[in-house]
Design an enzyme around this catalytic site. Structure first.
Site, PDB file in Angstrom:
ATOM      1  N   PRO A  63       3.145  -4.549  15.973  1.00  0.00           N
ATOM      2  CG  PRO A  63       4.247  -2.558  16.518  1.00  0.00           C
ATOM      3  CD  PRO A  63       3.905  -3.444  15.368  1.00  0.00           C
ATOM      4  CG  ASP A  87       7.745   4.049   1.058  1.00  0.00           C
ATOM      5  OD1 ASP A  87       8.358   3.204   0.398  1.00  0.00           O
ATOM      6  OD2 ASP A  87       7.071   3.752   2.075  1.00  0.00           O
ATOM      7  CG  HIS A 123      -2.589   2.401  -2.079  1.00  0.00           C
ATOM      8  ND1 HIS A 123      -2.765   2.595  -0.728  1.00  0.00           N
ATOM      9  CD2 HIS A 123      -3.570   1.546  -2.454  1.00  0.00           C
ATOM     10  CE1 HIS A 123      -3.800   1.875  -0.301  1.00  0.00           C
ATOM     11  NE2 HIS A 123      -4.296   1.224  -1.325  1.00  0.00           N
ATOM     12  N   GLY A 162       2.629  -4.465   9.135  1.00  0.00           N
ATOM     13  CA  GLY A 162       2.464  -3.031   9.380  1.00  0.00           C
ATOM     14  C   GLY A 162       1.278  -2.375   8.716  1.00  0.00           C
ATOM     15  CB  SER A 178      -4.441   0.171  10.615  1.00  0.00           C
ATOM     16  OG  SER A 178      -4.715   0.954   9.467  1.00  0.00           O
ATOM     17  CD  GLN A 184      -2.387  -1.044   2.888  1.00  0.00           C
ATOM     18  OE1 GLN A 184      -3.255  -0.259   3.202  1.00  0.00           O
ATOM     19  NE2 GLN A 184      -1.879  -1.905   3.738  1.00  0.00           N
ATOM     20  CG  ASN A 185       3.915   1.191   2.511  1.00  0.00           C
ATOM     21  OD1 ASN A 185       2.824   1.477   3.003  1.00  0.00           O
ATOM     22  ND2 ASN A 185       4.780   0.396   3.102  1.00  0.00           N
TER      23      ASN A 185
HETATM   24  P1  OAD Z   1      -1.725   2.974   8.920  1.00  0.00           P
HETATM   25  O1  OAD Z   1      -0.932   4.200   9.230  1.00  0.00           O
HETATM   26  O2  OAD Z   1      -3.210   3.026   8.932  1.00  0.00           O
HETATM   27  O3  OAD Z   1      -1.320   1.812   9.937  1.00  0.00           O
HETATM   28  C1  OAD Z   1       0.035   1.554  10.232  1.00  0.00           C
HETATM   29  C2  OAD Z   1       0.112   0.240  10.968  1.00  0.00           C
HETATM   30  O4  OAD Z   1       1.480  -0.042  11.195  1.00  0.00           O
HETATM   31  C3  OAD Z   1      -0.591   0.199  12.340  1.00  0.00           C
HETATM   32  O5  OAD Z   1      -1.355  -0.989  12.426  1.00  0.00           O
HETATM   33  C4  OAD Z   1       0.583   0.165  13.329  1.00  0.00           C
HETATM   34  O6  OAD Z   1       0.253  -0.600  14.501  1.00  0.00           O
HETATM   35  C5  OAD Z   1       1.643  -0.539  12.523  1.00  0.00           C
HETATM   36  N1  OAD Z   1       3.029  -0.267  12.910  1.00  0.00           N
HETATM   37  C6  OAD Z   1       3.546   0.870  13.446  1.00  0.00           C
HETATM   38  N2  OAD Z   1       4.868   0.735  13.621  1.00  0.00           N
HETATM   39  C7  OAD Z   1       5.188  -0.507  13.174  1.00  0.00           C
HETATM   40  C8  OAD Z   1       6.420  -1.228  13.072  1.00  0.00           C
HETATM   41  N3  OAD Z   1       7.584  -0.704  13.447  1.00  0.00           N
HETATM   42  N4  OAD Z   1       6.372  -2.481  12.546  1.00  0.00           N
HETATM   43  C9  OAD Z   1       5.211  -3.030  12.144  1.00  0.00           C
HETATM   44  N5  OAD Z   1       4.034  -2.394  12.224  1.00  0.00           N
HETATM   45  C10 OAD Z   1       4.026  -1.145  12.724  1.00  0.00           C
HETATM   46  O7  OAD Z   1      -1.180   2.462   7.505  1.00  0.00           O
HETATM   47  P2  OAD Z   1      -1.835   1.452   6.436  1.00  0.00           P
HETATM   48  O8  OAD Z   1      -2.619   0.380   7.062  1.00  0.00           O
HETATM   49  O9  OAD Z   1      -0.703   1.085   5.526  1.00  0.00           O
HETATM   50  O10 OAD Z   1      -4.161   4.810   1.142  1.00  0.00           O
HETATM   51  O11 OAD Z   1      -2.792   2.393   5.643  1.00  0.00           O
HETATM   52  C11 OAD Z   1      -2.187   3.388   4.845  1.00  0.00           C
HETATM   53  C12 OAD Z   1      -3.064   3.633   3.690  1.00  0.00           C
HETATM   54  O12 OAD Z   1      -4.156   4.371   4.231  1.00  0.00           O
HETATM   55  C13 OAD Z   1      -2.373   4.484   2.691  1.00  0.00           C
HETATM   56  O13 OAD Z   1      -1.829   3.721   1.658  1.00  0.00           O
HETATM   57  C14 OAD Z   1      -3.483   5.380   2.237  1.00  0.00           C
HETATM   58  C15 OAD Z   1      -4.460   5.405   3.415  1.00  0.00           C
HETATM   59  O14 OAD Z   1      -5.754   5.121   3.072  1.00  0.00           O
HETATM   60  C16 OAD Z   1      -4.626   5.682   0.240  1.00  0.00           C
HETATM   61  O15 OAD Z   1      -4.341   6.852   0.285  1.00  0.00           O
HETATM   62  C17 OAD Z   1      -5.463   5.084  -0.828  1.00  0.00           C
END
Ligand code: OAD
Length: 249
Positions: free
Chosen positions: A218, A104, A119, A191, A193, A101-102
């Site tokens: 985590p 970057d 994405h 990583g 949500s 989904q990233n």
């Molecule tokens: P989120 O920012 O919603 O969630 C990040 C997740 O990473 C959370 O569940 C954290 O607990 C976890 N996390 C944090 N630090 C971590 C670590 N060191 N190791 C492992 N996990 C860790 O990000 P996404 O679920 O990726 O889409 O959602 C992002 C997407 O939401 C983007 O791509 C964007 C947005 O909707 C669009 O813009 C279409």
């Protein structure tokens, strides 16, 4: 029994077709702010409000300033052990796909090859009116005076990413669906949500076809019922140890 390093290693050893799905958490240890965490805020704007066609149409300069800021932050970050471990894993199993989904570009920088950027990618731009191809623009620093970006003919450009309410990247999604159709035996999800709807949908589908789902995060909220196994650790920390064990073998 907790799902420990030994069980993870065993699961990989027996795996023939591995799907990995990553979200913002994988880059937290690279220093990139996650999408929804408090540190994801920029000038008090909520990313969820900025990453929309409506926000761009209302104020293209503001949205471009945000993307320019994100680019400059990402450019100063490096792939972490989790990114590197996924490159190693790709070489260990016969069939592999990394769907992210990233936006970057850190997976590319680390060297992942079978990669579906669902994405899009922040280092690409295309015309807002949909004409012409998407092209790379790798500038880490874009002078304020150039924002919003335009092409030489003056057409407004937009970042090559998927915004809320838009279609996912079709080619990337097709690769993911094709991979899924041939039944992965293990899915590692890292990583996320799982709030973006295609993520739990893909995982539920894979699970219904018999795949073992391993969640590395985590905070397991969001995937509690979908994943079979949880590794409640930061992914860079976990994979740093995994890579070290591998090197000591
Ligand atoms: P989120 O920012 O919603 O969630 C990040 C997740 O990473 C959370 O569940 C954290 O607990 C976890 N996390 C944090 N630090 C971590 C670590 N060191 N190791 C492992 N996990 C860790 O990000 P996404 O679920 O990726 O889409 O959602 C992002 C997407 O939401 C983007 O791509 C964007 C947005 O909707 C669009 O813009 C279409």
């Amino acid at each position: 029994m907790t799902f420990d390093m030994t069980r993870f290693t065993d699961a990989i050893a027996g795996c023939r077709r591995l799907l990995v799905l990553t979200g913002a958490g994988i880059y937290a240890e690279s220093g990139v702010p996650t999408f929804r965490g408090p540190e994801g805020l920029w000038r008090k704007h909520d990313p969820v409000q900025l990453a929309t066609p409506e926000a761009f149409h209302a104020d293209p300069r503001l949205v471009w300033e945000w993307y320019a800021w994100r680019r400059s932050v990402i450019a100063g970050c490096e792939p972490n052990p989790a990114h590197h471990a996924l490159v190693t894993l790709e070489g260990m199993v016969p069939e592999f796909l990394l769907a992210t989904q990233n936006v970057d570009g850190l997976h590319r920088r680390a060297g992942s090859r079978n990669l579906a950027e669902i994405h899009g990618n922040i280092w690409n731009v295309r015309r807002l009116d949909g004409e012409g191809p998407e092209v790379e623009d790798l500038r880490a620093e874009i002078p304020d005076g150039e924002l919003p970006l335009r092409d030489e003919a003056g057409n407004l450009l937009r970042p090559g990413v998927v915004w809320y309410g838009e279609m996912l990247r079709e080619e990337a999604l097709m690769r993911l669906q094709q991979f899924l159709a041939h039944q992965p035996d293990v899915v590692i999800v890292i990583g996320t949500s799982a709030q973006v709807t295609w993520v739990p949908a893909i995982l539920a589908h894979a699970r219904s076809m018999g795949a073992t789902i391993i969640n590395i995060n985590p905070d397991r909220a969001g995937l509690e019922t979908i994943a079979h196994h949880h590794i409640d650790r930061a992914s860079g920390d976990f994979f740093g140890e995994w890579l070290q064990n591998l090197n000591n073998e």
